[in-house]
Every structure is written in structure tokens, then in C-alpha cells.
Motif scaffolding. Structure first.
Motif, PDB file in Angstrom:
ATOM      1  N   PHE A   1       0.808  -1.219   0.000  1.00 42.02           N
ATOM      2  CA  PHE A   1       0.000   0.000   0.000  1.00 42.02           C
ATOM      3  C   PHE A   1       0.848   1.279   0.000  1.00 42.02           C
ATOM      4  CE2 PHE A   1      -2.433   3.356   2.216  1.00 42.02           C
ATOM      5  CZ  PHE A   1      -3.416   3.529   1.251  1.00 42.02           C
ATOM      6  N   GLU A   2       1.873   1.324   0.804  1.00 43.84           N
ATOM      7  CA  GLU A   2       2.696   2.540   0.879  1.00 43.84           C
ATOM      8  C   GLU A   2       3.408   2.835  -0.437  1.00 43.84           C
ATOM      9  OE1 GLU A   2       2.577   4.784   3.296  1.00 43.84           O
ATOM     10  OE2 GLU A   2       1.080   3.491   4.223  1.00 43.84           O
ATOM     11  N   GLN A   3       3.648   1.800  -1.235  1.00 45.11           N
ATOM     12  CA  GLN A   3       4.329   1.981  -2.520  1.00 45.11           C
ATOM     13  C   GLN A   3       3.346   2.014  -3.688  1.00 45.11           C
ATOM     14  OE1 GLN A   3       6.771  -1.500  -1.468  1.00 45.11           O
ATOM     15  NE2 GLN A   3       8.422  -0.335  -2.449  1.00 45.11           N
ATOM     16  N   LEU A   4       2.059   1.896  -3.414  1.00 43.05           N
ATOM     17  CA  LEU A   4       1.060   1.877  -4.469  1.00 43.05           C
ATOM     18  C   LEU A   4       1.120   3.155  -5.287  1.00 43.05           C
ATOM     19  CD1 LEU A   4      -1.476   0.672  -5.858  1.00 43.05           C
ATOM     20  CD2 LEU A   4      -2.823   1.856  -4.098  1.00 43.05           C
ATOM     21  N   ARG A   5       1.266   2.994  -6.562  1.00 37.82           N
ATOM     22  CA  ARG A   5       1.254   4.147  -7.463  1.00 37.82           C
ATOM     23  C   ARG A   5      -0.143   4.280  -8.046  1.00 37.82           C
ATOM     24  NH1 ARG A   5       5.346   5.478 -12.380  1.00 37.82           N
ATOM     25  NH2 ARG A   5       3.986   6.931 -13.476  1.00 37.82           N
ATOM     26  N   ILE A   6      -0.667   5.488  -7.996  1.00 38.78           N
ATOM     27  CA  ILE A   6      -1.977   5.777  -8.576  1.00 38.78           C
ATOM     28  C   ILE A   6      -1.777   6.833  -9.648  1.00 38.78           C
ATOM     29  CG2 ILE A   6      -4.311   6.619  -8.166  1.00 38.78           C
ATOM     30  CD1 ILE A   6      -4.020   5.614  -5.264  1.00 38.78           C
TER      31      ILE A   6
END
Length: 184
Positions: A31-36
């Protein structure tokens, strides 16, 4: 938070519903590295070009730097069946770009409907999102994550039962982002 900010609303939706309700056991660790990436375009050619750009960048980036990405389209693809037709094009793009077997696309849409379910069945919310989007997932990461999950084949049915149990009120309580998105 403004309901008009697709990136923030999407991040909140992932945190509250996808992770918070345990719909995807693989989401929390990344989640902390999730790119949107939000594509504000309205024309399918522009949207598709932006997706190809993201796919190429993701393929050229290490899994530690970019483990996964959401490609969000807030201003187009509102019709679910038009979206599904576009997804077919995107699946072919994976082949054309030489990325089949390395990446896969998971589908999410505000009007998502499983083929075997009624439109108003709460189980559809496992794939309903604030905006039309694609989730870009590395196949190697899926395989590694599945090795740590007992009975991964049961996840979809478990999610359906859980969402039906929650219903509208339970979903709103668990994920206030859904009210902000207009999904409920």
C-alpha cells in the motif's frame, strides 16, 4: 478531503475497503508503494496512450520501486460495457508490448457486475471502485503472494459472502469513501 480528487479518493477506497475489509490479502504489504496514475483524458486514444506509457515505465522499473499501480480514468469509460471493450484492447496491448506473462490487469469500475450476479448484488462491490480503473499487477508478485495464502481460490467466494453480509450500511460504515464517491 474533496470527493473530486480522484487520486486521494482512490487511495482512501483502497485503504478502507480493499485493505480494511480484507478483500485483497496482497494489498496491505504494498500500500505505501502503491502508485496511482490518474488519466484526465476523455478520448480513448489518449487514455490508451497514457496506459501504454505507464505499462512501459512499470516494466522498466524494479518491483521494489514500483510493485503495483492503479490506472484511474475519472472522465471517461463510464459505461461498463464500453469499459469492458476497452479492457479487451488493453489485454491485447500487454501482448503487443511483450508484457503478457509478466503483467496482468485487474478490472474495477463503479458499475462492475459479475456475469452471474444481479446488478444490485452487494458482491459486485469487490470490484466496484470510485472510478473506472485498471490494476497493473506483476505476475511474479501474485505467484509469490499466493504461496503465503491458504486456499487462495476461496477468496472470491469469501469476499462475496462478506460484502452481502455488510450490505449498504455496513459498507458505508467500513468505507466512508464510498459515500464520497457516489457509489452508494
Amino acid at each position: 478531503m474533496s470527493a473530486s480528487d480522484p487520486q486521494l479518493l482512490t487511495r482512501e477506497w483502497v485503504q478502507q475497503l480493499v485493505i480494511g475489509e480484507g478483500l485483497c490479502p496482497f494489498a496491505a504489504p504494498v500500500f505505501e508503494q502503491l502508485r496511482i496514475d490518474v488519466c484526465a483524458a476523455t478520448k480513448l486514444t489518449d487514455i490508451t496512450h497514457a496506459l501504454v506509457t505507464l505499462l512501459r515505465e512499470a516494466a522498466a522499473t524494479s518491483p521494489q520501486q514500483l510493485p503495483t499501480a492503479l490506472f484511474v480514468v475519472p472522465n471517461a469509460l463510464h459505461d461498463f460495457y464500453t469499459y469492458l471493450d476497452w479492457v479487451d484492447v488493453c489485454d491485447q496491448l500487454l501482448v503487443d508490448q511483450g508484457l503478457e506473462g509478466e503483467w496482468q490487469l485487474a478490472t474495477f469500475h463503479p458499475r462492475y457486475q459479475f456475469a452471474e450476479e444481479d446488478m444490485d448484488d452487494w458482491s459486485n462491490y469487490s470490484n466496484r471502485s470510485p472510478f473506472p480503473m485498471l490494476h497493473l499487477i506483476r505476475e511474479a508478485d501474485i505467484e509469490a503472494a499466493l504461496a503465503d495464502v491458504s486456499h487462495p481460490e476461496r477468496i472470491p467466494e469469501r469476499n462475496k459472502k462478506h460484502l452481502r453480509r455488510l450490505g449498504r450500511e455496513g459498507l458505508l460504515q467500513a468505507a466512508p469513501a464510498l459515500a464520497k464517491s457516489g457509489l452508494l
